[in-house]
Scaffold this motif. Structure first.
Motif, PDB file in Angstrom:
ATOM      1  N   SER A  26      62.867  48.263  48.982  1.00  0.00           N
ATOM      2  CA  SER A  26      64.312  47.670  49.518  1.00  0.00           C
ATOM      3  C   SER A  26      64.019  46.023  49.559  1.00  0.00           C
ATOM      4  O   SER A  26      64.885  45.357  49.342  1.00  0.00           O
ATOM      5  N   GLY A  27      62.662  45.465  49.844  1.00  0.00           N
ATOM      6  CA  GLY A  27      62.446  43.942  49.954  1.00  0.00           C
ATOM      7  C   GLY A  27      62.850  43.359  48.411  1.00  0.00           C
ATOM      8  O   GLY A  27      63.441  42.193  48.361  1.00  0.00           O
ATOM      9  N   SER A  30      66.456  43.644  47.143  1.00  0.00           N
ATOM     10  CA  SER A  30      67.446  42.502  48.028  1.00  0.00           C
ATOM     11  C   SER A  30      67.285  41.378  47.695  1.00  0.00           C
ATOM     12  O   SER A  30      68.274  40.523  47.520  1.00  0.00           O
ATOM     13  N   TYR A  90      58.430  43.511  54.328  1.00  0.00           N
ATOM     14  CA  TYR A  90      59.561  44.854  54.612  1.00  0.00           C
ATOM     15  C   TYR A  90      58.693  46.238  54.940  1.00  0.00           C
ATOM     16  O   TYR A  90      59.169  46.911  55.560  1.00  0.00           O
ATOM     17  N   GLN A 291      69.324  46.157  51.247  1.00  0.00           N
ATOM     18  CA  GLN A 291      68.215  46.079  51.722  1.00  0.00           C
ATOM     19  C   GLN A 291      68.023  47.773  52.383  1.00  0.00           C
ATOM     20  O   GLN A 291      67.225  48.503  52.269  1.00  0.00           O
TER      21      GLN A 291
END
Length: 304
Positions: A26-27, A30, A90, A291
């Motif tokens: 997700s890091g 995003s 993250y 994210q």
């Protein structure tokens, strides 16, 4: 959604590994998506620190100046360091948040029953943990983001060059500049994003299996990011200033975080704490949405 029985992979608890993979993924997604706006925001936050000309005015104009002076690839300057940072960052943030929530969970309490205090505590402690473990990369990323006109001497040539020269000219503590301001703004920011993401999700209907639709997760993440960024933005500006304070052996502008706050207010006015706020608002909505949605999508994929 029913989870698989807990097992180990490479000696690591499977649930923890899934949380780390989902958090890291997700890091990357995003931060890469919003990298140009992230650079615009930081350039505008640092601008005026040394009383230089304020050439960065507005999102479109700043993007144009970057492309004209440095080329379009410069829009992603510092993003590689940011990606290297956010993978463990993250992974730690989401893993610690979920782990602490399990610790504070009361018997029979579901995720939708967590109180504001429980969620805020879990998210804030997760933020403190990630800051302690990954902060030097945060400083390096900020310094790599600056334009050549904002750097004393030759521009940094990469992550290792930036870290090495910073330590050589300013000492090991240079990699921890601004950590006090980061604890005061970054940790609450993490707590607020995690908390409001869950609160906003509760406003939307759930599917038959008890999960929230992906579109609703996007909106929840976007609103959560907007709230958290707005509340903590002045602290973010101060920490960016502190991270570049005395860079490359130049004279230090601020002696500490409190001194930075006083001088910014005295020399530039209260509006200086919100420099780059427009770019930040435009960036944080899709950034937070991507994210949280990516995290949940990856996590659900491995839990099926």
């Amino acid at each position: 959604m029913a989870k698989r029985e807990s097992s180990t992979v490479w000696g690591i608890d499977r649930n923890v590994l899934v949380q780390m993979v989902a958090g890291g993924g997700s890091g990357v997604a995003s931060k890469t998506a919003i990298a140009p706006l992230e650079r615009v925001k930081i350039l505008m936050q640092i601008q005026g620190m040394h009383h230089e000309d304020t050439k960065y005015k507005g999102i479109t104009r700043t993007l144009g100046i970057i492309v004209k002076e440095e080329g379009w690839m410069a829009l992603f300057k510092g993003n590689f360091a940011n990606v290297i940072r956010v993978i463990p960052n993250y992974a730690i943030k989401f893993t610690m948040n979920d782990s602490i929530k399990e610790i504070v969970r009361r018997p029979g309490q579901t995720s939708r029953d967590f109180t504001f205090g429980q969620m805020m505590l879990s998210g804030t402690l997760a933020g403190v943990t990630q800051i302690c473990l990954t902060y030097p990369l945060e400083v390096v990323r900020t310094r790599l983001t600056l334009s050549s006109s904002q750097v004393i001497g030759d521009p940094y040539r990469g992550i290792w060059d930036c870290a090495k020269r910073s330590v050589k000219t300013e000492g090991v503590t240079s990699l921890y500049k601004g950590i006090g301001a980061t604890f005061l703004s970054g940790a609450p920011y993490t707590g607020l994003t995690m908390t409001f993401y869950e609160l906003f999700k509760r406003l939307f209907p759930i599917d038959a299996d008890g999960s929230t639709g992906h579109a609703y997760k996007l909106w929840s993440g976007a609103f959560a990011g907007l709230v958290a960024q707005t509340v903590t933005y002045p602290g973010d500006t101060v920490r960016r200033r502190m991270q570049t304070n005395g860079m490359s052996g130049s004279e230090r502008v601020y002696t500490n975080t409190w001194d930075a706050c006083k001088k910014i207010m005295r020399n530039e006015g209260w509006r200086a704490f919100f420099k780059g706020m427009a770019a930040n608002t435009v960036r944080c909505v899709p950034g937070a949405a991507i994210q949280f949605a990516t995290y949940d999508i990856i996590k659900e994929f491995f839990e099926k």
